[in-house]
Write a protein that holds these residues in place. Structure first.
Motif, mmCIF file in Angstrom:
data_model
loop_
_atom_site.group_PDB
_atom_site.id
_atom_site.type_symbol
_atom_site.label_atom_id
_atom_site.label_comp_id
_atom_site.label_asym_id
_atom_site.label_seq_id
_atom_site.Cartn_x
_atom_site.Cartn_y
_atom_site.Cartn_z
ATOM 1 N N TYR A 174 1.006 -1.298 -0.070
ATOM 2 C CA TYR A 174 0.257 -0.011 -0.294
ATOM 3 C C TYR A 174 0.910 1.261 0.007
ATOM 4 C CZ TYR A 174 -3.401 3.752 1.183
ATOM 5 O OH TYR A 174 -3.430 4.712 1.108
ATOM 6 N N ALA A 175 0.700 2.230 -0.803
ATOM 7 C CA ALA A 175 1.117 3.677 -0.739
ATOM 8 C C ALA A 175 0.505 4.559 -1.048
ATOM 9 C CB ALA A 175 2.125 3.720 -2.025
ATOM 10 N N THR A 176 0.513 5.559 -0.442
ATOM 11 C CA THR A 176 -0.557 7.179 -0.661
ATOM 12 C C THR A 176 -0.253 7.490 -1.354
ATOM 13 O OG1 THR A 176 0.078 7.224 2.390
ATOM 14 C CG2 THR A 176 -0.298 8.928 0.148
ATOM 15 N N GLN A 177 -2.024 7.133 -2.297
ATOM 16 C CA GLN A 177 -1.724 7.272 -4.088
ATOM 17 C C GLN A 177 -0.817 8.911 -3.977
ATOM 18 O OE1 GLN A 177 -5.943 6.410 -3.619
ATOM 19 N NE2 GLN A 177 -5.906 6.085 -5.274
ATOM 20 N N SER A 178 -1.184 9.997 -3.644
ATOM 21 C CA SER A 178 -0.296 10.992 -3.782
ATOM 22 C C SER A 178 1.369 11.207 -4.353
ATOM 23 C CB SER A 178 -0.897 12.074 -3.583
ATOM 24 O OG SER A 178 -0.864 12.016 -1.752
#
Length: 205
Positions: A62-66
């Motif tokens: 998971y990665a912070t989209q921005s």
């Protein structure tokens, strides 16, 4: 007969071609040692075949989209120029599973795929001979944020970032994530492990 590159003009794709594009909130990561088949076309960008050894699958982090940024940079002296691949992202929190991921992959030869929110064209970073390494894993846990910033980069110059159709991206080890990302390809072969190849029409397994 595969189509080789011709020196042709490159037009503006659309009026909004420079607008930032949304990305799915997971970065697909894999070890090149687990890849059995990896081929590109003669222009050196589009992936034509991609499969894992039997029993091997990619994972998704998971990665912070921005914060997801997949790109390449040109560097080198005359007659030796090439491209370094980069994949940067922030992972929120500081759970044990993410620390275990870092600890057990910091020296691995990795590849990464980032899936756009629209279209079928995904970007793939790294190749069997120019893999990604975890160059930075910087944690932060203070009054501002609890997160880790990951920077992956290839250590050798090569071709530009690859493009891969989502239909060629194998499923990860997590069915919930596969559904979220729209992954449908099993992607395993019956052969053993191998480093794969980024040569034209070459299959290893």
């Amino acid at each position: 007969m595969p189509e080789s590159y011709s020196f042709i003009s490159v037009k503006r794709k659309s009026n909004n071609a420079g607008r930032a594009t949304g990305k799915k909130g997971y970065v697909i990561l894999f070890r090149w040692d687990d890849v059995a088949t990896f081929t590109k076309d003669e222009k050196g960008v589009r992936v034509t075949a991609f499969a894992f050894a039997s029993g091997k699958k990619p994972i998704a982090v998971y990665a912070t989209q921005s914060t997801i940024n997949i790109y390449d940079t040109a560097e080198g002296e005359d007659d030796a120029r090439g491209f370094i691949h980069h994949v940067d992202f922030d992972h929120p929190g500081s759970e044990v599973e993410f620390d275990e991921f870092k600890n057990n992959n910091v020296n691995e030869s990795l590849g990464a795929i980032v899936i756009s929110c629209s279209g079928d064209d995904c970007k793939i970073a790294g190749t069997p001979c120019t893999p990604l390494k975890m160059t930075t894993a910087e944690g932060k846990d203070d009054n501002e944020a609890n997160k880790t910033t990951i920077n992956l980069a290839s250590t050798l110059r090569g071709d530009t970032l690859g493009r891969i159709a989502k239909s060629l991206v194998p499923k990860t080890d997590d069915e919930e994530i596969n559904l979220l990302l729209g992954l449908t390809t099993e992607g395993s072969t019956t052969g053993g492990g191998g480093s794969g190849s980024d040569g034209d029409d070459e299959t290893l397994g």
